[in-house]
Design an enzyme around this catalytic site. Structure first.
Site, PDB file in Angstrom:
ATOM      1  CG  ASP A   8     128.580  96.602  49.138  1.00 16.07           C
ATOM      2  OD1 ASP A   8     128.431  97.816  49.462  1.00 16.07           O
ATOM      3  OD2 ASP A   8     128.170  95.679  49.849  1.00 16.07           O
ATOM      4  CB  CYS A  65     130.048  97.248  52.362  1.00 20.02           C
ATOM      5  SG  CYS A  65     130.476  96.635  54.008  1.00 20.02           S
ATOM      6  CB  THR A  67     127.923  97.375  58.467  1.00 19.74           C
ATOM      7  OG1 THR A  67     128.520  96.171  57.954  1.00 19.74           O
ATOM      8  CG2 THR A  67     126.410  97.256  58.525  1.00 19.74           C
ATOM      9  CG  HIS A  98     146.863 101.603  69.790  1.00 17.84           C
ATOM     10  ND1 HIS A  98     146.062 101.538  70.908  1.00 17.84           N
ATOM     11  CD2 HIS A  98     147.611 102.728  69.934  1.00 17.84           C
ATOM     12  CE1 HIS A  98     146.312 102.579  71.688  1.00 17.84           C
ATOM     13  NE2 HIS A  98     147.243 103.317  71.113  1.00 17.84           N
ATOM     14  CG  HIS A 133     150.745  99.944  70.300  1.00 17.03           C
ATOM     15  ND1 HIS A 133     149.615  99.546  70.972  1.00 17.03           N
ATOM     16  CD2 HIS A 133     151.122 101.123  70.845  1.00 17.03           C
ATOM     17  CE1 HIS A 133     149.304 100.447  71.881  1.00 17.03           C
ATOM     18  NE2 HIS A 133     150.207 101.419  71.834  1.00 17.03           N
ATOM     19  NE  ARG A 136     149.966  94.996  73.647  1.00 19.42           N
ATOM     20  CZ  ARG A 136     149.794  96.053  74.404  1.00 19.42           C
ATOM     21  NH1 ARG A 136     149.280  97.170  73.895  1.00 19.42           N
ATOM     22  NH2 ARG A 136     150.119  96.022  75.682  1.00 19.42           N
TER      23      ARG A 136
END
Length: 149
Positions: A8, A65, A67, A98, A133, A136
């Site tokens: 953005d 962006c 953050t 992971h 992993h 998960r």
């Protein structure tokens, strides 16, 4: 390898340099916008990149962006996407090892361009570790399948 990239206005200054960085390494980069410094809505670009990755039109995605958080939230609404905010190289490595993240989200406000490039490079140099992993990640996908049929 084809990489979809979107930003953005909060990270537009980094996009062209990131594209150059990746193409210099031999990657095919799909620029998914924005192409303006004017205020825009990050979910629009997160959706474009996430849909390209989920459909297989891109092997991997980069979203940037202010953050990275907003892009991550929006991209993770697309089935099959595991978008991770990666504020440093260690997070980038672990997001692949992971979590088998298929999109990384970077900050144009709190990270330097060099740090963003280092995170992308670190991610690209890692492999998914599998084993426990994988179990998960499969559980994450099971949750996703409960809500997105």
């Amino acid at each position: 390898m084809k990489i979809a990239i979107g930003t953005d206005h909060g990270a537009i200054d980094y996009k062209s340099e990131m594209i150059k960085h990746l193409t210099d390494k031999g990657f095919d980069v799909d620029d998914c916008g924005t192409n303006s410094t004017e205020s825009c809505d990050y979910p629009d670009f997160a959706k474009i990149v996430a849909e390209k990755v989920a459909s297989g039109d891109a092997d991997f995605g980069i979203l940037m962006c202010g953050t990275g958080i907003g892009m991550s939230l929006a991209a993770n609404k697309v089935k099959g996407i595991r978008a991770a905010v990666v504020p440093n190289v260690d997070y980038a490595k672990l997001s692949k090892q992971h979590n088998n993240a298929n999109i990384i989200c970077l900050s144009g406000r709190f990270m330097s361009l060099d740090d963003c490039k280092a995170c992308v490079d670190a991610y690209m140099n890692e492999e998914f570790a599998g084993d426990r992993h994988e179990r998960r990640v499969n559980k994450i996908m099971e949750i996703e399948n409960e809500y997105f049929k």
